[in-house]
Design a protein around this motif. Structure first.
Motif, PDB file in Angstrom:
ATOM      1  N   MET A  34      58.877  53.189  38.647  1.00  0.00           N
ATOM      2  CA  MET A  34      57.737  52.401  38.174  1.00  0.00           C
ATOM      3  C   MET A  34      56.680  53.352  37.624  1.00  0.00           C
ATOM      4  N   SER A  35      56.230  53.073  36.429  1.00  0.00           N
ATOM      5  CA  SER A  35      55.220  53.902  35.790  1.00  0.00           C
ATOM      6  C   SER A  35      53.855  53.633  36.401  1.00  0.00           C
ATOM      7  N   LYS A  36      53.008  54.636  36.363  1.00  0.00           N
ATOM      8  CA  LYS A  36      51.654  54.427  36.863  1.00  0.00           C
ATOM      9  C   LYS A  36      50.782  53.744  35.811  1.00  0.00           C
ATOM     10  N   TYR A  37      51.292  53.623  34.582  1.00  0.00           N
ATOM     11  CA  TYR A  37      50.555  52.973  33.504  1.00  0.00           C
ATOM     12  C   TYR A  37      51.097  51.567  33.265  1.00  0.00           C
ATOM     13  N   LYS A  38      50.163  50.609  33.065  1.00  0.00           N
ATOM     14  CA  LYS A  38      50.552  49.242  32.747  1.00  0.00           C
ATOM     15  C   LYS A  38      50.434  48.981  31.256  1.00  0.00           C
ATOM     16  N   ARG A  39      49.517  49.724  30.601  1.00  0.00           N
ATOM     17  CA  ARG A  39      49.267  49.536  29.183  1.00  0.00           C
ATOM     18  C   ARG A  39      49.086  50.896  28.508  1.00  0.00           C
ATOM     19  N   ILE A  40      49.571  50.960  27.273  1.00  0.00           N
ATOM     20  CA  ILE A  40      49.421  52.184  26.489  1.00  0.00           C
ATOM     21  C   ILE A  40      48.933  51.795  25.099  1.00  0.00           C
ATOM     22  N   LEU A  41      47.939  52.533  24.590  1.00  0.00           N
ATOM     23  CA  LEU A  41      47.503  52.410  23.214  1.00  0.00           C
ATOM     24  C   LEU A  41      47.901  53.703  22.526  1.00  0.00           C
ATOM     25  N   LEU A  42      48.743  53.592  21.511  1.00  0.00           N
ATOM     26  CA  LEU A  42      49.245  54.759  20.801  1.00  0.00           C
ATOM     27  C   LEU A  42      48.744  54.706  19.373  1.00  0.00           C
ATOM     28  N   LYS A  43      48.049  55.762  18.933  1.00  0.00           N
ATOM     29  CA  LYS A  43      47.553  55.854  17.562  1.00  0.00           C
ATOM     30  C   LYS A  43      48.330  56.943  16.862  1.00  0.00           C
ATOM     31  N   LEU A  44      49.008  56.574  15.784  1.00  0.00           N
ATOM     32  CA  LEU A  44      49.766  57.530  14.989  1.00  0.00           C
ATOM     33  C   LEU A  44      49.135  57.630  13.610  1.00  0.00           C
ATOM     34  N   SER A  45      49.122  58.833  13.073  1.00  0.00           N
ATOM     35  CA  SER A  45      48.658  58.968  11.696  1.00  0.00           C
ATOM     36  C   SER A  45      49.742  58.414  10.787  1.00  0.00           C
ATOM     37  N   GLY A  46      49.369  57.906   9.639  1.00  0.00           N
ATOM     38  CA  GLY A  46      50.356  57.450   8.676  1.00  0.00           C
ATOM     39  C   GLY A  46      51.244  58.602   8.229  1.00  0.00           C
ATOM     40  N   GLU A  47      50.677  59.801   8.246  1.00  0.00           N
ATOM     41  CA  GLU A  47      51.403  60.994   7.821  1.00  0.00           C
ATOM     42  C   GLU A  47      52.629  61.271   8.681  1.00  0.00           C
ATOM     43  N   VAL A  48      52.560  60.926   9.961  1.00  0.00           N
ATOM     44  CA  VAL A  48      53.684  61.205  10.864  1.00  0.00           C
ATOM     45  C   VAL A  48      54.929  60.421  10.455  1.00  0.00           C
ATOM     46  N   LEU A  49      54.749  59.300   9.776  1.00  0.00           N
ATOM     47  CA  LEU A  49      55.889  58.481   9.370  1.00  0.00           C
ATOM     48  C   LEU A  49      56.668  59.087   8.202  1.00  0.00           C
ATOM     49  N   SER A  50      56.107  60.125   7.597  1.00  0.00           N
ATOM     50  CA  SER A  50      56.835  60.793   6.516  1.00  0.00           C
ATOM     51  C   SER A  50      57.891  61.738   7.077  1.00  0.00           C
ATOM     52  N   GLY A  51      57.867  61.956   8.378  1.00  0.00           N
ATOM     53  CA  GLY A  51      58.878  62.803   9.019  1.00  0.00           C
ATOM     54  C   GLY A  51      58.804  64.225   8.533  1.00  0.00           C
ATOM     55  N   SER A  52      59.958  64.784   8.211  1.00  0.00           N
ATOM     56  CA  SER A  52      60.004  66.186   7.800  1.00  0.00           C
ATOM     57  C   SER A  52      59.802  66.361   6.302  1.00  0.00           C
ATOM     58  N   ASN A  53      59.435  65.286   5.617  1.00  0.00           N
ATOM     59  CA  ASN A  53      59.151  65.351   4.190  1.00  0.00           C
ATOM     60  C   ASN A  53      58.036  66.370   3.969  1.00  0.00           C
ATOM     61  N   GLU A  54      58.315  67.423   3.233  1.00  0.00           N
ATOM     62  CA  GLU A  54      57.349  68.518   3.102  1.00  0.00           C
ATOM     63  C   GLU A  54      56.070  68.110   2.385  1.00  0.00           C
ATOM     64  N   ASN A  55      56.112  67.076   1.568  1.00  0.00           N
ATOM     65  CA  ASN A  55      54.909  66.626   0.866  1.00  0.00           C
ATOM     66  C   ASN A  55      54.089  65.641   1.687  1.00  0.00           C
TER      67      ASN A  55
END
Length: 55
Positions: free
Chosen positions: A1-22
């Motif tokens: 059982m996790s000690k967290y009940k809720r998580i808010l995760l903020k990702l930059s849009g840039e992270v969705l480009s993955g390993s794309n060098e640009n």
């Protein structure tokens, strides 16, 4: 059982480009990997909120 009940995760849009060098566009393999991992968190019973981008 996790000690967290809720998580808010903020990702930059840039992270969705993955390993794309640009850092432009969306890498669908990266998005799929995130989706699988986020589904595991959600299926463990943790409430999950996700914010993508914001800048």
């Amino acid at each position: 059982m996790s000690k967290y009940k809720r998580i808010l995760l903020k990702l930059s849009g840039e992270v969705l480009s993955g390993s794309n060098e640009n850092h432009v566009g969306i890498n669908f393999d990266t998005v799929k990997d995130f989706a699988v991992k986020l589904a595991e968190i959600r299926n463990s019973g943790i409430e999950l909120s996700l914010v993508i981008g914001g800048g």
